[in-house]
Design an enzyme around this catalytic site. Structure first.
Site, PDB file in Angstrom:
ATOM      1  N   ASP A  14       0.817  -1.222   0.000  1.00  0.00           N
ATOM      2  CA  ASP A  14       0.000   0.000   0.000  1.00  0.00           C
ATOM      3  C   ASP A  14       0.851   1.273   0.000  1.00  0.00           C
ATOM      4  OD1 ASP A  14      -2.180  -1.621   0.069  1.00  0.00           O
ATOM      5  OD2 ASP A  14      -2.633  -1.305   2.189  1.00  0.00           O
TER       6      ASP A  14
ATOM      7  N   GLY B 115      -2.384   4.380 -18.367  1.00  0.00           N
ATOM      8  CA  GLY B 115      -3.173   5.323 -19.180  1.00  0.00           C
ATOM      9  C   GLY B 115      -4.658   5.195 -18.938  1.00  0.00           C
TER      10      GLY B 115
HETATM   11  O1  F6P Z   1      -1.993  -4.041   3.491  1.00  0.00           O
HETATM   12  C1  F6P Z   1      -1.755  -4.665   2.281  1.00  0.00           C
HETATM   13  C2  F6P Z   1      -3.006  -5.267   1.730  1.00  0.00           C
HETATM   14  O2  F6P Z   1      -2.682  -6.023   0.593  1.00  0.00           O
HETATM   15  C3  F6P Z   1      -4.134  -4.291   1.417  1.00  0.00           C
HETATM   16  O3  F6P Z   1      -3.955  -3.613   0.198  1.00  0.00           O
HETATM   17  C4  F6P Z   1      -5.310  -5.203   1.430  1.00  0.00           C
HETATM   18  O4  F6P Z   1      -6.501  -4.512   1.646  1.00  0.00           O
HETATM   19  C5  F6P Z   1      -4.997  -6.112   2.565  1.00  0.00           C
HETATM   20  O5  F6P Z   1      -3.604  -6.165   2.663  1.00  0.00           O
HETATM   21  C6  F6P Z   1      -5.540  -7.507   2.442  1.00  0.00           C
HETATM   22  O6  F6P Z   1      -5.241  -8.189   3.607  1.00  0.00           O
HETATM   23  P1  F6P Z   1      -5.400  -9.743   3.828  1.00  0.00           P
HETATM   24  O7  F6P Z   1      -4.209 -10.418   3.266  1.00  0.00           O
HETATM   25  O8  F6P Z   1      -5.459  -9.904   5.315  1.00  0.00           O
HETATM   26  O9  F6P Z   1      -6.650 -10.157   3.122  1.00  0.00           O
END
Ligand code: F6P
Length: 326
Positions: free
Chosen positions: A130, A188
């Protein structure tokens, strides 16, 4: 008191490059005369006392691998001071006097609380696809995730163009739009929807109609999961567009494809530099800090900076995404 025995853990969502960071920390630590221990399954492993000694060869052949060799978990018990005390007792009984935590915002909060509770020497390494950790320009895994998403979307575009279709692609980012924004610019996309900026669906519908009017063969809408699911965006949008002759909108959820696979060169380099900096910080007697990428340098910053707010997206980049979608 000088730190001699370091434990390393990875926590929260895995990010490509975590292994490269573990490898760098282990090798630099051993070169500096520390003993190193790998904790399994993040904070759960601290509470349960599950760790093992890591030697130089234990981190061979991992720099190119996604995921994390130490495994990971989201451990709610670590939010409770009583369980943190259990972890503290386990660590001190094991003679461990320094801790490196590799993870994202939730993991940093746990590390900060642990440091504040016991003044235990903790150093964090930012790693989350993220890229939303405050105080560092970069978190390990982001570049790989963005590239994973781009290569998938480039393929989707072939079909979008061939059929002159509208596509909604949902990317990760529960609370932040960094992935969506960077992916949107790099592919894009006509529209980028991110949690930080409110962009009403009527405007999206208008953008689709305008894009067609300007002669575009397809319309690509990137939505961060934190805004809404791709399918709900697709459904609402179709309702708005049906009166204009649109009969379908295709939706793709990229999901965990973004988070896995071999880290890019950039992630391997950042992970190596940050892993080394974390060990050097402990060697210098720093505690309650993180390795941070600031102005092309890997430095240390107080953990407080990371836990006291979330990183903001660059408004200029959002404007650029809009401009380039003309
Ligand atoms: O924090 C990283 C992330 O990949 C987020 O983008 C996503 O919402 C979350 O982890 C998903 O988490 P999990 O692996 O617990 O489903």
């Amino acid at each position: 008191m000088k730190v001699r025995r370091i434990a390393i853990l990875t926590s929260g969502g895995d990010a490509p490059g975590m292994n490269a960071a573990i490898r760098a920390a282990v090798r630099v630590a051993i070169a500096e005369g520390f003993e190193v221990f790998g904790v399994l399954r993040g904070y759960r492993g601290l509470i349960e006392g599950t760790w093992r000694k890591l030697e130089l060869r234990d981190v061979s052949g991992v720099i190119e691998r996604g995921g994390t060799m130490l495994m990971t978990a989201r451990e709610p018990r670590f939010r409770d001071p009583d369980w943190r005390k259990v972890a503290y007792d386990k660590l001190t009984q094991g003679g461990i006097d320094g801790l490196i935590v590799i993870g994202g915002n939730g993991s940093f909060k746990g590390a900060y609380d642990f440091f504040t509770d016991f003044q235990f020497p903790v150093v964090c390494i930012p790693a989350t696809i993220d890229n939303d950790i405050s105080g560092t320009d970069y978190a390990i895994g982001f570049d790989t995730a963005v590239n994973n998403a781009i290569s998938a979307i480039d393929k989707i575009r072939d079909t979008a163009s061939a059929f002159e279709r509208v596509f909604v692609v949902e990317v990760m980012g529960r609370r932040s739009g960094f992935i969506a924004l960077h992916v949107g610019i790099a592919t894009g996309a006509e529209v980028v929807l991110i949690p930080e900026i409110d962009y009403p669906i009527e405007k999206v519908a208008n953008d689709v109609i305008e894009a067609k009017r300007k002669g575009k063969r397809h319309v690509l809408i990137i939505v961060a999961e934190g805004v809404a699911s791709g399918s709900s965006v697709g459904d609402i949008l179709l309702k708005r567009l049906e009166p204009h002759g649109y009969t379908d909108i295709r939706v793709t959820v990229l999901g965990y494809i973004q988070r896995g696979g071999n880290p890019t060169a950039f992630d391997r380099l950042m992970a190596s530099r940050m892993g080394a900096q974390a060990v050097h910080a402990l060697a210098r007697g720093e505690a309650g800090v993180m390795a941070a990428f600031v102005g092309q340098e890997v430095v240390t910053r107080k953990l407080e900076t990371a836990v006291s707010g979330t990183k903001k997206i660059e408004p200029a980049l959002y404007e650029l995404a809009r401009k380039l979608a003309m």
